[in-house]
Motif scaffolding. Structure first.
Motif, PDB file in Angstrom:
ATOM      1  N   ASP A 108       9.883   4.700  -9.327  1.00 41.55           N
ATOM      2  CA  ASP A 108       9.306   5.262  -8.113  1.00 41.55           C
ATOM      3  C   ASP A 108       9.247   6.783  -8.200  1.00 41.55           C
ATOM      4  OD1 ASP A 108       8.137   5.306  -5.664  1.00 41.55           O
ATOM      5  OD2 ASP A 108       9.913   4.728  -4.523  1.00 41.55           O
ATOM      6  N   SER A 109       8.325   7.361  -7.454  1.00 39.62           N
ATOM      7  CA  SER A 109       8.163   8.807  -7.390  1.00 39.62           C
ATOM      8  C   SER A 109       7.585   9.152  -6.029  1.00 39.62           C
ATOM      9  CB  SER A 109       7.237   9.290  -8.508  1.00 39.62           C
ATOM     10  OG  SER A 109       5.970   8.681  -8.396  1.00 39.62           O
ATOM     11  N   PRO A 110       7.687  10.424  -5.615  1.00 42.28           N
ATOM     12  CA  PRO A 110       7.122  10.790  -4.314  1.00 42.28           C
ATOM     13  C   PRO A 110       5.615  10.577  -4.298  1.00 42.28           C
ATOM     14  CG  PRO A 110       8.592  12.500  -5.134  1.00 42.28           C
ATOM     15  CD  PRO A 110       8.377  11.541  -6.265  1.00 42.28           C
ATOM     16  N   ALA A 114       0.809  -1.227   0.000  1.00 49.11           N
ATOM     17  CA  ALA A 114       0.000   0.000   0.000  1.00 49.11           C
ATOM     18  C   ALA A 114       0.844   1.280   0.000  1.00 49.11           C
ATOM     19  CB  ALA A 114      -0.971  -0.013   1.176  1.00 49.11           C
ATOM     20  N   PRO A 115       1.866   1.414   0.849  1.00 44.04           N
ATOM     21  CA  PRO A 115       2.636   2.667   0.826  1.00 44.04           C
ATOM     22  C   PRO A 115       3.540   2.808  -0.395  1.00 44.04           C
ATOM     23  CG  PRO A 115       3.609   1.127   2.380  1.00 44.04           C
ATOM     24  CD  PRO A 115       2.314   0.519   1.921  1.00 44.04           C
ATOM     25  N   LYS A 116       3.671   1.752  -1.195  1.00 47.13           N
ATOM     26  CA  LYS A 116       4.520   1.801  -2.386  1.00 47.13           C
ATOM     27  C   LYS A 116       3.725   2.080  -3.662  1.00 47.13           C
ATOM     28  CE  LYS A 116       7.255  -1.849  -0.198  1.00 47.13           C
ATOM     29  NZ  LYS A 116       7.671  -3.265  -0.293  1.00 47.13           N
ATOM     30  N   ARG A 143       2.402   8.299 -14.380  1.00 51.44           N
ATOM     31  CA  ARG A 143       2.011   8.841 -15.680  1.00 51.44           C
ATOM     32  C   ARG A 143       3.199   9.017 -16.621  1.00 51.44           C
ATOM     33  NH1 ARG A 143      -3.171  10.619 -16.001  1.00 51.44           N
ATOM     34  NH2 ARG A 143      -4.341  10.711 -14.050  1.00 51.44           N
ATOM     35  N   GLY A 144       4.369   8.523 -16.247  1.00 48.97           N
ATOM     36  CA  GLY A 144       5.539   8.631 -17.098  1.00 48.97           C
ATOM     37  C   GLY A 144       5.563   7.566 -18.183  1.00 48.97           C
ATOM     38  N   VAL A 145       6.669   7.553 -18.944  1.00 47.32           N
ATOM     39  CA  VAL A 145       6.855   6.556 -19.999  1.00 47.32           C
ATOM     40  C   VAL A 145       7.128   5.203 -19.350  1.00 47.32           C
ATOM     41  CG1 VAL A 145       8.260   5.883 -21.982  1.00 47.32           C
ATOM     42  CG2 VAL A 145       7.724   8.301 -21.582  1.00 47.32           C
ATOM     43  N   MET A 146       6.403   4.192 -19.776  1.00 51.68           N
ATOM     44  CA  MET A 146       6.561   2.860 -19.202  1.00 51.68           C
ATOM     45  C   MET A 146       7.495   2.005 -20.056  1.00 51.68           C
ATOM     46  SD  MET A 146       2.789   1.772 -17.795  1.00 51.68           S
ATOM     47  CE  MET A 146       2.209   2.442 -16.231  1.00 51.68           C
TER      48      MET A 146
END
Length: 320
Positions: free
Chosen positions: A301-303, A135-137, A142-145
């Motif tokens: 990962d992102s904030p 859950a916290p991860k 919305r970036g390039v996958m």
């Protein structure tokens, strides 16, 4: 984690997915599960939920003040988001060793969406603990996958996440059907009414698709090209109880994806009316109504997006 660490003003992301000492009683476990529920996604990060918790009873209420009537006229996206929060709560309760019984739309108040009765201890399965710890991860990415298909193991595991929820899952990876879905998304973007678009932007929605390799928002063929897979959650009927079921299934799918190091982003614009939900279900071979459309694949990962603390959404008394 100690009970003293469960501050209601704390950032939910810092508490979600945490363990508790075995001797801790049910009330701190319930509050930790509520913190975890607050990490659920919602359109424009509206967080359209309120909670009442008395004893071992939890109630979920829709917060009409945080709904967007222009961009979500039927309230489907709002109820879907509340369903996702309910799904996270139920995963957390089980992982924290508490059994529960949940009733959807129990009546008594127009905004009451669910009542959860916590009763007795439960022995969580490893799968439930993994979902809780993810859950916290979880992030909306919305970036390039990264290109490439989902693993067969992940596709199979995602399918099991909707078992018993009343929802159905469709994982779409073949290009022909991805292009059909991408065309539906593009048509919805192009046909969005100016007033609805303005309301959506005002509500904080960061975009209606995702980032293309050139840094612009993906449009046209780039929508299908930028989606390693589309995941569609559908239900047999199209009413609030089904939206709640779909939201719970969606949350479990997103958490399982994170366990397997996959990321998701939402493409909800084709689903803002009943006709669009029916049309998208037909595109993936379903007979019901699509309730959620997610792009799924490898990311980074992102904030986390800020969440309201429990102190802001926990009601002191039941609404009258």
């Amino acid at each position: 984690m100690h009970v003293a660490d469960l501050e209601r003003d704390a950032d939910p992301w810092t508490l979600a997915g945490s363990p508790l000492a075995p001797e801790v009683g049910p009330r701190p476990r319930i509050e930790l599960a509520l913190h975890t529920a607050l990490t659920a996604p919602s359109p424009g990060n509206a967080q359209p939920w309120r909670w009442f918790a008395g004893g071992e009873l939890i109630e979920l209420y829709r917060d009409p003040a945080r709904a967007c009537s222009r961009c979500d006229p039927a309230g489907q996206a709002t109820v879907l988001a509340c369903g996702a929060a309910l799904g996270a709560l139920r995963v957390a309760l089980r992982a924290l060793g508490l059994d529960e019984q949940t009733a959807l739309l129990p009546g008594g108040h127009p905004d009451l969406l669910a009542r959860v009765a916590v009763g007795g201890r439960a022995s969580p399965l490893p799968e439930e603990q993994w979902l809780y710890q993810a859950a916290p991860k979880r992030r909306t990415y919305r970036g390039v996958m990264a290109h490439g298909p989902l693993s067969r193991a992940l596709s199979r595991r995602l399918g099991t996440m909707v078992d018993g929820t009343g929802a159905e899952l469709h994982v779409v990876e073949d290009m022909a059907r991805k292009q059909a879905i991408g065309a539906a998304v593009e048509a919805a973007i192009a046909g969005e009414l100016p007033a609805a678009a303005a309301a959506r932007v005002a509500a904080g929605e960061p975009g209606v698709s995702f980032e293309a390799p050139d840094g612009a928002q993906a449009r046209g063929p780039a929508i299908a090209d930028g989606a390693p897979a589309f995941v569609v959650v559908s239900t047999a009927d199209d009413e609030p109880a089904e939206w709640l079921r779909a939201g719970q299934a969606l949350m479990r799918v997103l958490l399982r994806a994170r366990v397997d190091h996959a990321w998701g982003s939402f493409l909800h614009l084709p689903l803002t009316d009943a006709a669009g939900r029916k049309r998208l279900a037909n595109l993936v071979g379903g007979t019901g109504h699509a309730q959620a459309l997610v792009r799924l694949g490898g990311g980074a990962d992102s904030p986390p997006t800020p969440r309201r603390p429990l102190s802001e959404v926990l009601l002191a008394q039941r609404p009258s």
